[in-house]
Design an enzyme around this catalytic site. Structure first.
Site, PDB file in Angstrom:
ATOM      1  N   HIS A   1      46.303  40.194  27.832  1.00  0.00           N
ATOM      2  CA  HIS A   1      45.256  39.917  29.121  1.00  0.00           C
ATOM      3  C   HIS A   1      44.622  41.648  29.175  1.00  0.00           C
ATOM      4  O   HIS A   1      43.313  41.960  29.205  1.00  0.00           O
ATOM      5  CB  HIS A   1      45.748  39.924  30.840  1.00  0.00           C
ATOM      6  CG  HIS A   1      45.209  40.002  31.294  1.00  0.00           C
ATOM      7  ND1 HIS A   1      43.585  38.686  31.693  1.00  0.00           N
ATOM      8  CD2 HIS A   1      45.025  40.613  32.527  1.00  0.00           C
ATOM      9  CE1 HIS A   1      42.957  39.230  32.934  1.00  0.00           C
ATOM     10  NE2 HIS A   1      43.182  40.374  33.555  1.00  0.00           N
TER      11      HIS A   1
ATOM     12  N   LYS B   1      39.299  42.389  24.662  1.00  0.00           N
ATOM     13  CA  LYS B   1      37.961  43.159  26.183  1.00  0.00           C
ATOM     14  C   LYS B   1      38.068  44.763  25.598  1.00  0.00           C
ATOM     15  O   LYS B   1      36.860  44.817  26.642  1.00  0.00           O
ATOM     16  CB  LYS B   1      38.965  42.973  27.117  1.00  0.00           C
ATOM     17  CG  LYS B   1      39.820  41.690  28.117  1.00  0.00           C
ATOM     18  CD  LYS B   1      40.056  41.487  29.103  1.00  0.00           C
ATOM     19  CE  LYS B   1      40.300  40.406  30.061  1.00  0.00           C
ATOM     20  NZ  LYS B   1      41.441  39.466  29.382  1.00  0.00           N
TER      21      LYS B   1
ATOM     22  N   PHE C   1      42.866  37.742  40.212  1.00  0.00           N
ATOM     23  CA  PHE C   1      43.383  38.363  41.566  1.00  0.00           C
ATOM     24  C   PHE C   1      44.134  37.275  42.065  1.00  0.00           C
ATOM     25  O   PHE C   1      43.955  36.377  42.074  1.00  0.00           O
ATOM     26  CB  PHE C   1      41.975  38.164  42.165  1.00  0.00           C
ATOM     27  CG  PHE C   1      41.101  40.020  41.930  1.00  0.00           C
ATOM     28  CD1 PHE C   1      42.137  40.184  40.646  1.00  0.00           C
ATOM     29  CD2 PHE C   1      40.316  40.430  42.543  1.00  0.00           C
ATOM     30  CE1 PHE C   1      41.722  41.942  40.840  1.00  0.00           C
ATOM     31  CE2 PHE C   1      39.850  41.644  42.360  1.00  0.00           C
ATOM     32  CZ  PHE C   1      40.395  42.779  41.164  1.00  0.00           C
TER      33      PHE C   1
END
Length: 414
Positions: free
Chosen positions: A303, A334, A400
């Protein structure tokens, strides 16, 4: 339980507007970061993002159609078009009652919301909203529009699990096919959140990098100097179907999906558990479902958003599950794409699928000084792609609210 296979892929990303362009950019370490073009950033702390570039909606939409869809839906339809063609699907020859869409998204039509509220305020409170305002902004509309385009009457909904939304959608689609509730699913996710409220909001929470003078190196996961994530946008689509259904229609099978773990940190509104407890559970559940041991995983797409606490908690979780110096390469794509929020899991699933197909691990770019605690514990695939046999790949996403999703893709064998 039925076997579930992947037969089609589609992508719109900051580093390529189709799967091949995206993959080529990944393995060549191309950064998608650039100055924001959507609005004036003069008053903003962060002035760059990973925007989609040279996107031409007219390639699949009539001009009067474009105004009906927010950008996140346009990205979704564009990527779905590629995936359906890639999978060589003739829907009219199939049972559309057993083909569905499960989509992942976090923000929905946020640019539409900003635009319409702005016009409302400028109009001195006169409510002159567009008739397309509500359907353009609601988060579930992409899944609905995809089903309408192809006439698919099966399972249809959107997962809104923040940054793990599209990985959650893929796992849900996998499960419905495994359980015999569907023959085929179009799944994945999209996001178009490079907007004033998103940049301003994430700046206020100190989540974004502010490396404006060297933006192409701003996303540097695992680096002890990292200062936040880089916002990205785009869409990824994965076509899943049962093995029997794929064989019956003579589909080309790309890989098999064999495990999906869903869990929660149950810890904090926005932060991950410092010891990665939810991440550990998600990865362990995925491994258990796949029926494999940790040492069989060859690649972990982390992640790893490049935030100070998030990267550390994930590495701690990986160490608990896989041990020190595990068999697996780890990389953080990412560092190139930025963080697509609800769309992240979809394009990272594609990265895993291509890694399994091509036996190549995409790199983690920009990372120069790995956190000392982990510098010698993992192969983080720093700097350039690495060739190796990839039989199993795991994709991790966290969001989140503590949402956790881990999926596992396997090299297909008869």
């Amino acid at each position: 339980m039925k076997r579930v296979v992947v037969t089609g892929l589609g992508a719109v990303t900051p580093i390529g507007n189709n799967v091949q362009e995206f993959w080529n950019s990944l393995i060549n370490g191309v950064s998608g970061a650039a100055p924001i073009t959507r609005f004036d950033t003069t008053q903003f702390k962060t002035k760059f993002a990973c925007e989609v570039k040279n996107f031409d909606a007219s390639a699949i939409f009539e001009k009067n159609e474009i105004r009906k869809y927010d950008l996140f839906t346009q990205y979704a339809l564009y990527a779905a078009d590629e995936a359906v063609k890639n999978a060589n699907i003739n829907f009219d020859s199939l049972n559309k009652n057993r083909i569905g869409v499960i989509w992942g998204c976090g923000d929905g039509g946020i640019s539409t919301f900003e635009e319409q509220i702005g016009e409302y305020k400028l109009g001195n409170g006169t409510p002159r909203f567009s008739p397309f305002f509500i359907p353009k902004r609601i988060v579930n509309i992409a899944s609905g529009v995809i089903s309408i385009k192809y006439g698919l009457r099966g399972i249809n909904y959107t997962t809104a699990a923040a940054c793990s939304a599209s990985n959650t959608a893929i796992i849900d689609a996998f499960n419905y096919i495994r359980w015999g509730k569907a023959d085929m699913m179009i799944t994945g996710g999209s996001e178009a959140s490079v907007t004033e409220s998103s940049i301003g909001g994430f700046n206020a929470s100190k989540a974004l990098s502010t490396l404006n003078d060297d933006y192409s190196k701003a996303s540097r996961p695992f680096d002890e100097t990292r200062d936040g994530f880089v916002l990205g946008e785009g869409a990824g689509v994965v076509i899943l179907e049962s093995y029997e259904h794929a064989i019956k229609r003579n589909a080309v099978i790309l890989v098999e999906i064999v495990g999906g773990g869903l869990a929660a940190d149950a810890y904090h509104l926005t932060g991950t558990h410092p010891e990665g407890e939810g991440a550990v559970l998600g990865m362990e559940l995925a491994l258990e479902e796949a029926g494999i041991s940790p040492d069989q995983i060859d690649y972990i797409n982390a992640h790893a958003t490049s935030t100070p606490t998030g990267d550390l908690s994930e590495l701690k979780a990986v160490e608990k599950v896989f041990g020190i110096n595990p068999n697996a390469n780890i990389s953080a794509t990412k560092s190139m794409t930025g963080h697509l929020l609800g769309g992240a899991g979809a394009i990272e699933a594609i990265a895993c699928i291509k890694a399994v197909q091509e036996n190549v691990i995409p790199p983690t770019i920009n990372t120069q000084n790995v956190e000392p605690e982990f510098a010698d514990k993992f192969n983080l695939t720093l700097g350039k792609a690495q060739s190796r046999e990839v039989n199993y790949a795991m994709s991790n996403t966290f969001g989140f609210g503590g949402h956790v999703a881990s999926s596992i893709f396997k090299k297909f064998t008869e």
